[in-house]
Design a protein around this motif. Sequence first.
Motif, short mmCIF file in Angstrom:
data_model
loop_
_atom_site.label_atom_id
_atom_site.label_comp_id
_atom_site.label_asym_id
_atom_site.label_seq_id
_atom_site.Cartn_x
_atom_site.Cartn_y
_atom_site.Cartn_z
N GLN A 115 -4.63 0.61 9.09
CA GLN A 115 -4.42 1.54 7.98
C GLN A 115 -4.19 0.76 6.68
O GLN A 115 -3.11 0.79 6.10
CB GLN A 115 -3.20 2.44 8.27
N PRO A 116 -5.19 0.04 6.19
CA PRO A 116 -4.98 -0.80 5.00
C PRO A 116 -4.59 -0.02 3.75
O PRO A 116 -3.80 -0.51 2.94
CB PRO A 116 -6.32 -1.52 4.81
N VAL A 117 -5.11 1.17 3.57
CA VAL A 117 -4.75 1.97 2.39
C VAL A 117 -3.27 2.36 2.47
O VAL A 117 -2.54 2.28 1.47
CB VAL A 117 -5.65 3.22 2.26
N LEU A 118 -2.82 2.76 3.64
CA LEU A 118 -1.41 3.11 3.82
C LEU A 118 -0.53 1.89 3.56
O LEU A 118 0.53 2.00 2.95
CB LEU A 118 -1.18 3.66 5.22
N ALA A 119 -0.96 0.72 4.01
CA ALA A 119 -0.19 -0.51 3.78
C ALA A 119 -0.05 -0.78 2.28
O ALA A 119 1.03 -1.15 1.81
CB ALA A 119 -0.85 -1.69 4.49
N ALA A 120 -1.12 -0.59 1.53
CA ALA A 120 -1.06 -0.81 0.08
C ALA A 120 -0.12 0.19 -0.58
O ALA A 120 0.68 -0.17 -1.45
CB ALA A 120 -2.47 -0.69 -0.51
N GLU A 121 -0.18 1.46 -0.15
CA GLU A 121 0.72 2.47 -0.70
C GLU A 121 2.18 2.18 -0.33
O GLU A 121 3.08 2.40 -1.13
CB GLU A 121 0.32 3.86 -0.20
N LEU A 122 2.39 1.66 0.87
CA LEU A 122 3.74 1.30 1.29
C LEU A 122 4.29 0.17 0.42
O LEU A 122 5.45 0.21 0.03
CB LEU A 122 3.73 0.91 2.77
N CYS A 123 3.47 -0.82 0.11
CA CYS A 123 3.90 -1.91 -0.77
C CYS A 123 4.35 -1.36 -2.11
O CYS A 123 5.40 -1.76 -2.64
CB CYS A 123 2.77 -2.91 -0.99
N ALA A 124 3.56 -0.47 -2.68
CA ALA A 124 3.92 0.12 -3.98
C ALA A 124 5.22 0.90 -3.87
O ALA A 124 6.09 0.82 -4.75
CB ALA A 124 2.78 1.01 -4.47
N HIS A 125 5.39 1.64 -2.77
CA HIS A 125 6.61 2.43 -2.59
C HIS A 125 7.83 1.54 -2.40
O HIS A 125 8.91 1.82 -2.95
CB HIS A 125 6.46 3.39 -1.40
#
Length: 133
Positions: free
Chosen positions: A19-29
């Motif tokens: 889930q690379p998109v979710l990982a990127a969103e998690l980093c931002a969060h």
Amino acid sequence: MDARTATAPGHWDSLTEHQPVLAAELCAHLQTLPADTPQRLIAGTTTQDALYLPTDYVPAGPVPAPDIAPYNADDVEDCAACSDTWDSCRYHYGHATGYGDLLDLLAAAVKNDPAITVTDALAAINRRYQYAA
């Protein structure tokens, strides 16, 4: 849980792989969270204590399986979330439960009226539950 996902880096590797998109969103969060978040998540311990928990540490209570849909939801046999939990992930468990409930309703409809068709039974179920949500 296998050795690959038994640690935070293992979970991160699995997340970035599936889930690379979710990982990127998690980093931002994560960048928006207060600095004392680790202490609030693990009440009564310091960040350093949390970092040095034993590798076999199990939190009190059940640990929920992933909420998100697997990368390939149709492939139950090769679902990384299911293999991480060694059981059905919550996504596949929910689908199985829903289909089981639907099967129970269809069986009850056939028991009440052996001449009913599946189409008519599904229509009746839809009429009965359309306003329940």
